[in-house]
Design a protein around this motif. Structure first.
Motif, PDB file in Angstrom:
ATOM      1  N   ILE A 191      22.368  84.670   2.304  1.00 53.08           N
ATOM      2  CA  ILE A 191      22.374  83.204   2.319  1.00 53.08           C
ATOM      3  C   ILE A 191      23.274  82.636   1.226  1.00 53.08           C
ATOM      4  O   ILE A 191      23.541  83.286   0.205  1.00 53.08           O
ATOM      5  N   LYS A 192      23.721  81.405   1.454  1.00 53.68           N
ATOM      6  CA  LYS A 192      24.459  80.604   0.484  1.00 53.68           C
ATOM      7  C   LYS A 192      23.936  79.175   0.594  1.00 53.68           C
ATOM      8  O   LYS A 192      23.775  78.662   1.702  1.00 53.68           O
ATOM      9  N   VAL A 193      23.655  78.542  -0.532  1.00 54.73           N
ATOM     10  CA  VAL A 193      23.172  77.161  -0.523  1.00 54.73           C
ATOM     11  C   VAL A 193      24.069  76.318  -1.422  1.00 54.73           C
ATOM     12  O   VAL A 193      24.179  76.579  -2.624  1.00 54.73           O
ATOM     13  N   ALA A 194      24.709  75.315  -0.815  1.00 51.84           N
ATOM     14  CA  ALA A 194      25.576  74.389  -1.551  1.00 51.84           C
ATOM     15  C   ALA A 194      24.893  73.030  -1.640  1.00 51.84           C
ATOM     16  O   ALA A 194      24.418  72.502  -0.636  1.00 51.84           O
TER      17      ALA A 194
ATOM     18  N   VAL B 194      24.046  82.666  20.516  1.00 49.99           N
ATOM     19  CA  VAL B 194      25.471  83.013  20.505  1.00 49.99           C
ATOM     20  C   VAL B 194      25.649  84.216  19.580  1.00 49.99           C
ATOM     21  O   VAL B 194      24.726  84.614  18.861  1.00 49.99           O
ATOM     22  N   GLU B 195      26.854  84.796  19.619  1.00 47.89           N
ATOM     23  CA  GLU B 195      27.167  85.928  18.741  1.00 47.89           C
ATOM     24  C   GLU B 195      28.217  85.474  17.724  1.00 47.89           C
ATOM     25  O   GLU B 195      29.310  85.064  18.104  1.00 47.89           O
ATOM     26  N   VAL B 196      27.858  85.520  16.452  1.00 46.90           N
ATOM     27  CA  VAL B 196      28.761  85.055  15.401  1.00 46.90           C
ATOM     28  C   VAL B 196      28.631  85.944  14.170  1.00 46.90           C
ATOM     29  O   VAL B 196      27.647  86.679  14.004  1.00 46.90           O
ATOM     30  N   ASP B 197      29.644  85.852  13.290  1.00 47.19           N
ATOM     31  CA  ASP B 197      29.650  86.611  12.038  1.00 47.19           C
ATOM     32  C   ASP B 197      29.186  85.774  10.851  1.00 47.19           C
ATOM     33  O   ASP B 197      28.620  86.302   9.893  1.00 47.19           O
ATOM     34  N   GLU B 198      29.459  84.471  10.918  1.00 41.73           N
ATOM     35  CA  GLU B 198      29.076  83.557   9.841  1.00 41.73           C
ATOM     36  C   GLU B 198      28.617  82.229  10.431  1.00 41.73           C
ATOM     37  O   GLU B 198      29.056  81.835  11.517  1.00 41.73           O
ATOM     38  N   ILE B 199      27.737  81.545   9.685  1.00 40.73           N
ATOM     39  CA  ILE B 199      27.213  80.255  10.121  1.00 40.73           C
ATOM     40  C   ILE B 199      27.295  79.276   8.953  1.00 40.73           C
ATOM     41  O   ILE B 199      26.790  79.559   7.858  1.00 40.73           O
ATOM     42  N   TYR B 200      27.931  78.148   9.188  1.00 41.47           N
ATOM     43  CA  TYR B 200      27.875  77.017   8.254  1.00 41.47           C
ATOM     44  C   TYR B 200      26.944  75.982   8.875  1.00 41.47           C
ATOM     45  O   TYR B 200      27.281  75.391   9.907  1.00 41.47           O
TER      46      TYR B 200
ATOM     47  N   GLY C  58      17.034  81.928  12.217  1.00 35.55           N
ATOM     48  CA  GLY C  58      16.655  82.905  13.238  1.00 35.55           C
ATOM     49  C   GLY C  58      17.873  83.526  13.889  1.00 35.55           C
ATOM     50  O   GLY C  58      17.901  84.735  14.163  1.00 35.55           O
ATOM     51  N   LEU C  59      18.893  82.710  14.141  1.00 30.61           N
ATOM     52  CA  LEU C  59      20.137  83.222  14.702  1.00 30.61           C
ATOM     53  C   LEU C  59      20.816  84.189  13.736  1.00 30.61           C
ATOM     54  O   LEU C  59      21.296  85.262  14.135  1.00 30.61           O
ATOM     55  N   ALA C  60      20.839  83.820  12.461  1.00 32.38           N
ATOM     56  CA  ALA C  60      21.442  84.701  11.452  1.00 32.38           C
ATOM     57  C   ALA C  60      20.686  86.017  11.346  1.00 32.38           C
ATOM     58  O   ALA C  60      21.288  87.090  11.214  1.00 32.38           O
ATOM     59  N   LYS C  61      19.370  85.946  11.449  1.00 34.17           N
ATOM     60  CA  LYS C  61      18.564  87.171  11.383  1.00 34.17           C
ATOM     61  C   LYS C  61      18.868  88.084  12.571  1.00 34.17           C
ATOM     62  O   LYS C  61      19.014  89.303  12.414  1.00 34.17           O
ATOM     63  N   ARG C  62      18.995  87.498  13.762  1.00 34.51           N
ATOM     64  CA  ARG C  62      19.247  88.302  14.963  1.00 34.51           C
ATOM     65  C   ARG C  62      20.637  88.927  14.950  1.00 34.51           C
ATOM     66  O   ARG C  62      20.812  90.087  15.341  1.00 34.51           O
ATOM     67  N   THR C  63      21.636  88.166  14.504  1.00 31.18           N
ATOM     68  CA  THR C  63      23.015  88.637  14.574  1.00 31.18           C
ATOM     69  C   THR C  63      23.486  89.340  13.307  1.00 31.18           C
ATOM     70  O   THR C  63      24.557  89.955  13.303  1.00 31.18           O
ATOM     71  N   GLY C  64      22.722  89.202  12.219  1.00 30.85           N
ATOM     72  CA  GLY C  64      23.164  89.758  10.945  1.00 30.85           C
ATOM     73  C   GLY C  64      24.242  88.916  10.278  1.00 30.85           C
ATOM     74  O   GLY C  64      24.951  89.392   9.382  1.00 30.85           O
ATOM     75  N   ALA C  65      24.365  87.656  10.692  1.00 28.98           N
ATOM     76  CA  ALA C  65      25.407  86.779  10.159  1.00 28.98           C
ATOM     77  C   ALA C  65      25.058  86.300   8.760  1.00 28.98           C
ATOM     78  O   ALA C  65      23.890  86.132   8.404  1.00 28.98           O
ATOM     79  N   LYS C  66      26.095  86.060   7.964  1.00 26.61           N
ATOM     80  CA  LYS C  66      25.938  85.372   6.692  1.00 26.61           C
ATOM     81  C   LYS C  66      25.820  83.880   7.002  1.00 26.61           C
ATOM     82  O   LYS C  66      26.490  83.369   7.890  1.00 26.61           O
ATOM     83  N   ILE C  67      24.950  83.161   6.262  1.00 22.27           N
ATOM     84  CA  ILE C  67      24.689  81.768   6.604  1.00 22.27           C
ATOM     85  C   ILE C  67      24.713  80.890   5.363  1.00 22.27           C
ATOM     86  O   ILE C  67      24.139  81.248   4.324  1.00 22.27           O
TER      87      ILE C  67
END
Length: 322
Positions: free
Chosen positions: A172-175, A70-76, A107-116
């Motif tokens: 990346i962000k880790v909570a 999919v195409e996204v800007d951010e991933i939680y 891998g999705l974040a790497k492909r799309t450049g999304a923050k995760i």
């Protein structure tokens, strides 16, 4: 003055779960597009049914152990059963969800450049030998015990996140999430808040593992969601891990007694043996969240319990199944 929000397309894995559904709501309220992904192992469609008419909300059935395109800007990345009853039901799949799920979302974040953002857990600290727990503490985890599928799966996911950050410069962000409660908890999840409330409302004996002296810190879901969003919106130099939880500590017995009082129940307290590797104490040091995010929880336990009791009372009245 209201902060201007730039609308984004945001993916939430585990979005039909307890935390995920509240996060979907909050992000939609901010004006974002939300893609909610869930395989319904512990999530429930009813948790997000009220969002289905929103044109900015999309619901997709998918298991994160398989790739997602999919195409996204951010991933939680919230996908993973989080209570012992659920994650011990299929421990191999639990580990796969944490590890393969992290690999697929990274891998999705790497492909799309999304923050995760990775929803990690206080369970990475195991049965802690220091108290309260700071992020620098490496933990005391039994790697071959019955809880290891969750504890070690989440620890491995954190490793993957930081390796992708170092190797591929991912944002990346880790909570590290501590005990959280509120409406939409699963009735059958085996956690103390939902267990005690349902037992009290039904007039059943309230089960304490051991003598109830083990401690927990309970964060209301609204506060936790606020912390997750603040972490996602923080500067690129803030990667985490960051503890998110309420630092006010209660014994399990104190929680049971408060639930009995608030429900007006006559349920007796009964003692059962403690499960293997059950932590004796759990309380976050949230200095880092306070300093870097300006975040501290504000909902008092009594207020959050009242809202949660009302939710379960309505659920029982509707005759809803878990």
């Amino acid at each position: 003055m209201k902060k201007n929000i730039v609308p984004k397309r945001i993916l939430i894995t585990g979005g039909a779960g307890f935390l995920g559904s509240h996060l979907c709501e909050r992000l939609l309220e901010q004006g974002h597009e939300v893609l909610c992904v869930d395989n319904y192992f512990t999530g429930r469609r009813r948790n997000v049914a009220h969002l289905l008419d929103d044109p900015r909300f999309e619901l997709m059935r998918h298991d994160v152990t398989f790739p997602l395109y999919v195409e996204v800007d951010e991933i939680y990345n919230l996908a993973c059963p989080a209570s012992p009853i659920h994650y011990q039901h299929d421990p191999v799949q639990t580990t796969k969800t944490s590890v393969h799920g992290a690999i697929n979302m990274l891998g999705l974040a790497k492909r799309t450049g999304a923050k995760i953002l990775q929803a990690s857990t206080s369970e990475v600290y195991g049965d802690p030998e220091i108290h309260p727990q700071r992020e620098e503490y490496w933990g005391n985890v039994n790697p071959i015990g019955p809880r290891a599928c969750y504890d070690e799966g989440k620890r491995c996911a954190e490793t993957l996140f930081f390796d992708y950050h170092r190797q591929h410069r991912l944002r990346i962000k880790v909570a590290r999430i501590f005990n959280t409660y509120g409406p939409r908890m699963q009735p059958d999840d085996g956690r103390v808040v939902s267990n005690f409330i349902l037992q009290a409302l039904r007039g059943e004996p309230i089960t304490l593992h051991g003598d109830g002296s083990q401690s927990r810190s309970f964060c209301y879901v609204d506060d936790l969601i606020d912390g997750l969003i603040r972490l996602m919106e923080s500067g690129s130099d803030v990667t985490g891990p960051i503890n998110l939880g309420n630092p006010v500590e209660f014994t399990v017995r104190e929680l049971a007694e408060q639930v009995i009082e608030m429900t007006g129940s006559s349920s007796p307290l009964v003692n059962h043996p403690r499960p293997d590797d059950d932590p004796s104490q759990r309380r976050p040091d949230i200095s880092r969240a306070s300093d870097l995010l300006g975040w501290t929880p504000s909902v008092q336990l009594a207020h959050g319990l009242r809202r949660t009791i009302d939710y379960f009372s309505a659920l029982i009245g509707e005759g809803a199944s878990p």
